[in-house]
Design an enzyme around this catalytic site. Structure first.
Site, PDB file in Angstrom:
ATOM      1  N   GLY A 108     -40.846  23.602 -27.006  1.00 10.64           N
ATOM      2  CA  GLY A 108     -40.525  22.360 -26.321  1.00 10.64           C
ATOM      3  C   GLY A 108     -41.078  22.244 -24.916  1.00 10.64           C
ATOM      4  N   ASP A 160     -50.095   9.763 -35.460  1.00 10.20           N
ATOM      5  CA  ASP A 160     -48.948   9.905 -34.564  1.00 10.20           C
ATOM      6  C   ASP A 160     -49.371   9.887 -33.099  1.00 10.20           C
ATOM      7  OD1 ASP A 160     -49.942  12.581 -35.586  1.00 10.20           O
ATOM      8  OD2 ASP A 160     -48.772  13.265 -33.876  1.00 10.20           O
ATOM      9  N   ASN A 161     -50.678   9.822 -32.839  1.00 11.27           N
ATOM     10  CA  ASN A 161     -51.188   9.703 -31.471  1.00 11.27           C
ATOM     11  C   ASN A 161     -51.779   8.323 -31.208  1.00 11.27           C
ATOM     12  OD1 ASN A 161     -50.500  12.370 -30.978  1.00 11.27           O
ATOM     13  ND2 ASN A 161     -52.532  13.155 -31.449  1.00 11.27           N
TER      14      ASN A 161
END
Length: 496
Positions: A135, A261-262
């Site tokens: 993360g 997804d970009n």
């Protein structure tokens, strides 16, 4: 419920939190507590981006701001969350993805009538969508994203913005141990093609409808008056995507990871990973060394954008209900892209009013072919052409190339075209269209290496120069030169 962290502070008095994406419901996101970043410090701040929030970075002298923008404390009114989406990566369905290291703090407007902006911390820690990741983001990739976002904005290319970078001595492990950083990103929305793909793929058509209505209402309200609002939305996204990619091509920008997804539903450049502003012009250039098949090579970017729009159209098909209308909406890209590209390139050639398409295409294609043959430095060459337009000195161009005979012949035909049209090239327009400075990979790398030794001067100097890329910066003239030979060995991947 307050997010965890070290404490909270009142929001700036002129801020109004809206948090509209959070209102969509738990199917769209997960609430995520803040995860403090140890001993944060400032790396860089963008005065231009701060103005969008009615802020002045010179007021950020106390420690409160660095903790707020590292995820250590929270503003009253924010609702940190990570959104879920899916997508195609390198042409293959990747399944569920989501914000694996980005936290959307919320949405802020500075006045009742002002458009609101989402504030997102990238590198803020694990979320339910982190999969095996930690993360976090590293200082290296955070500097690249920060500088690229602000550089693209200054070039007039639609993009998410970067407010600041904070760093930390906290270790993050990639190929080698690195240190953590957080980029604060701003955008009207971070919704991607992949959000629609997620709900459509899983047959969640109620949520797909809710998401589409949300986007229509808040970002494309004019489409709601169309006979088929969803098809109208798809067509508008195709237009915006075409305009964005045309501008990429005009400045020699390679994105590197054009996964669905970009791709922004608003036609913004998003997610700066292994991007590159080309040095030597090579249409087949691949900037991401993880792209073994060359799927995202420079010349393929328009075709990939169209392919991604097909994926978005497939996702929206359950709402449109007719494949012909869906294809017709997507195919607006096919006419919009060449129109936007030729308009951008006409300005680079000094045409304040674009000439007829055929003469323009002929001269442009001949020039690009000559440039590709010897991989002329893309940015330097176009800037030199502007110098020729201003001074009439052919040497400004010929000094940049080996095939002087070929380029000299092209310059002659270039002059003849302008004479035929009854106007000379607009040198002022060329000066404002052909940047002198771009974020070359080697400059970013040098700034990163200094920053890793806690010297952030070059990062901030680059921000200053790249925020005015068409201007002269005598103290940084060396940054306008072609990249040194050693820079050709720099390799970039998706690791960040």
């Amino acid at each position: 419920m307050h997010p965890t962290g070290f404490g909270h502070t009142p929001s700036p008095a002129h801020w109004q939190w809206h948090n509209r994406f959070a209102s969509l419901g738990p199917e769209f996101h997960a609430n995520v507590p803040l995860q403090p970043l140890p001993a944060p410090y400032w790396v860089a701040r963008s005065p231009s981006a701060a103005q969008l929030l009615g802020l002045d970075v010179t007021d950020w002298s106390d420690s409160a701001w660095v903790h707020l923008l590292s995820g250590n404390t929270w503003w009253d009114g924010m609702q940190p969350l990570a959104s879920v989406y899916s997508g195609h990566q390198f042409g293959v369905w990747a399944g569920q993805l989501g914000d694996g290291r980005a936290l959307l703090l919320g949405e802020v407007a500075t006045t009742p009538d002002a458009p609101s902006l989402e504030i997102q911390l990238k590198g803020a820690g694990r979320t339910p969508f982190s999969r095996s990741g930690d993360g976090r983001a590293v200082l290296r990739s955070s500097i690249r994203e920060f500088l690229a976002s602000e550089a693209m904005h200054a070039l007039g290319i639609p993009t998410t913005r970067a407010l600041c970078i904070t760093g930390s001595p906290h270790p993050v492990y990639r190929e080698t141990p690195e240190t953590a950083a957080v980029v604060t990103r701003l955008a009207p929305s971070f919704i991607r093609f992949g959000h629609f793909e997620h709900f459509s793929h899983h047959g969640l058509h109620t949520q797909l409808r809710d998401l589409t209505d949300f986007v229509l209402q808040h970002f494309y309200p004019h489409c709601m008056q169309a006979p088929d609002p969803v098809a109208a939305l798809l067509g508008e996204v195709a237009e915006r995507t075409a305009a964005m990619v045309a501008l990429w091509q005009s400045v020699g920008f390679c994105h590197g990871v054009m996964n669905t997804d970009n791709m922004s539903i608003l036609g913004l450049t998003i997610d700066y990973g292994p991007f590159q502003f080309m040095d030597g012009f090579d249409p087949q250039h691949i900037c991401n060394h993880s792209d073994h098949q060359g799927r995202y090579a420079f010349a393929r970017q328009p075709a990939i954008a169209y392919w991604n729009l097909m994926c978005l159209g497939q996702a929206l098909l359950p709402l449109i209900g007719d494949s012909d209308r869906t294809i017709a909406a997507i195919d607006r890209f096919k006419t919009a892209y060449p129109a936007h590209f030729e308009a951008a390139m006409a300005k680079k050639l000094g045409f304040s009013s674009p000439p007829a398409q055929e003469p323009l295409r002929k001269h442009l294609n001949t020039l690009l072919g000559l440039m590709a043959q010897e991989q002329a430095d893309y940015t330097v060459f176009w800037r030199a052409l502007g110098t020729y337009a201003r001074t009439g000195e052919r040497q400004a161009v010929l000094d940049q190339v080996v095939n002087r005979e070929g380029f000299d012949a092209w310059l002659l035909s270039f002059d003849e075209l302008h004479i035929h049209l009854g106007c000379g090239p607009d040198a002022d327009l060329m000066q404002k269209t052909n940047p002198k400075y771009v974020l070359r990979n080697y400059l970013a790398q040098q700034a990163i290496e200094k920053a890793e030794s806690c010297d952030f001067g070059m990062v901030n100097d680059l921000l200053t120069v790249l925020s005015a890329p068409y201007d002269e910066h005598p103290a940084f003239e060396a940054w306008a030169a072609p990249a040194p030979e050693w820079a050709r060995s720099l390799q970039l991947s998706c690791s960040s």
